[in-house]
Design a protein around this motif. Structure first.
Motif, PDB file in Angstrom:
ATOM      1  N   THR A  72      39.589  18.163 -34.245  1.00 32.17           N
ATOM      2  CA  THR A  72      40.132  17.008 -33.688  1.00 32.17           C
ATOM      3  C   THR A  72      39.970  15.935 -35.009  1.00 32.17           C
ATOM      4  N   THR A  73      41.329  15.296 -35.262  1.00 29.36           N
ATOM      5  CA  THR A  73      41.571  14.545 -36.349  1.00 29.36           C
ATOM      6  C   THR A  73      42.168  13.165 -36.144  1.00 29.36           C
ATOM      7  N   SER A  74      40.985  11.945 -36.354  1.00 30.26           N
ATOM      8  CA  SER A  74      41.673  10.809 -36.082  1.00 30.26           C
ATOM      9  C   SER A  74      40.969   9.798 -37.407  1.00 30.26           C
ATOM     10  N   HIS A  75      42.216   9.502 -37.856  1.00 28.17           N
ATOM     11  CA  HIS A  75      42.028   8.259 -39.189  1.00 28.17           C
ATOM     12  C   HIS A  75      40.801   8.798 -40.313  1.00 28.17           C
ATOM     13  N   VAL A  76      41.557  10.237 -40.334  1.00 30.53           N
ATOM     14  CA  VAL A  76      41.168  10.727 -41.476  1.00 30.53           C
ATOM     15  C   VAL A  76      41.886  10.602 -42.862  1.00 30.53           C
TER      16      VAL A  76
END
Length: 288
Positions: free
Chosen positions: A140-144
């Motif tokens: 899960t990837t957010s604002h990476v």
């Protein structure tokens, strides 16, 4: 590892000239559902970590005898990167690129696998091939950040982003059933240390139309993941199609389309125009 689905949706690991059936070992008990056994494994690996796999004693099928399926038949979402090579921007005479346009979504119902056919919808509107590197998200990837983006990748695959050259929005023109051939497998990220240095070639009817290296992407893989995750949360099994180089062109009934990406593999599909109809006969058309 190279992982794919085969025959009746079994999960296979490519080992030389064989597919090792690792369904029970990696996907767990029960029916995996329409997203498929590999999607279930990616979700499990994101939660519990990747399995250390001993394939000794597991059933094997020669690759030549297996029917390969799309490794991810129903991704949670498919994200497209428009105009992400400068040479494609020039050939289409676009004044903008991904930096201006952002990303778009394709319907996950458009996925097909190796050996299947792209179905042309219209007799009088050009439908083009677009060969692309596909990125499969593993966490899960957010604002990476771009610097940490590759830590969120499960693997890579070949994607054909098929496109009708008509007036509708990109998501419509690229979401017809069969418009996202995917495969032949997903290569895990540990086998591809630098996705921004891969040769890509796409042939249609035995003629090379597209040839590039992913080093020429405007938004490289790291930057593309960082940008996309700033807009929408990415989940395990989501696919990002990274954009196509110059050389897109019309498909015709009976064509064979072959996409070959270094270190990943070869995806081959057919083209079926037998059911195409005139554009003016499409449902929902309004006159005047």
């Amino acid at each position: 590892m190279r992982l794919t689905l085969f025959n009746e949706g079994r999960l296979g690991l490519v080992d030389g000239d064989d597919l090792v059936d690792v369904t029970d070992r990696l996907a767990g008990p029960g029916t995996p559902g329409p997203a498929g056994a590999l999607h279930r494994y990616i979700e499990t690996a994101a939660r519990d970590g990747a399995a250390r796999l001993d394939v000794s004693g597991l059933p094997r099928v020669p690759l030549t005898e297996a029917v390969l399926r799309a490794p991810l038949p129903r991704p949670g979402k498919i994200v497209g990167a428009p105009v992400n090579y400068l040479d494609h921007k020039a050939e289409m005479e676009y004044s903008t690129s991904i930096a201006d346009l952002g990303v778009f979504l394709k319907a996950n119902s458009s996925v097909i696998g190796p050996g299947q056919d792209i179905v042309l919808p219209y007799t009088d509107k050009r439908t083009d091939q677009e060969g692309e590197l596909g990125v499969v998200i593993g966490r899960t990837t957010s604002h990476v950040s771009a610097g940490e983006a590759l830590d969120h990748v499960f693997g890579y695959t070949c994607v054909l982003d098929i496109t009708v050259r008509s007036g509708e929005d990109r998501s419509t023109r690229k979401s017809f059933d069969t418009f996202t051939p995917l495969g032949p497998w997903v290569v895990t990220a540990d086998e591809i240390p630098d996705p921004d240095s891969l040769d890509l070639r796409c042939d249609v009817g035995g003629t090379t139309r597209q040839r590039t290296n992913t080093a020429d992407l405007i938004f490289g893989v790291r930057e593309l993941i960082a940008y996309t995750s700033s807009v929408m949360t990415l989940h395990p099994g989501d696919v990002i199609a990274t954009g196509t180089p110059a050389g897109v062109g019309p498909l015709s009934h009976g064509d064979r389309v072959v996409l070959d990406i270094e270190r990943i593999g070869r995806l081959e599909v057919g083209v079926d125009g037998s059911r195409a109809a005139p554009y003016e006969q499409r449902p929902g058309r309004r006159s005047g």
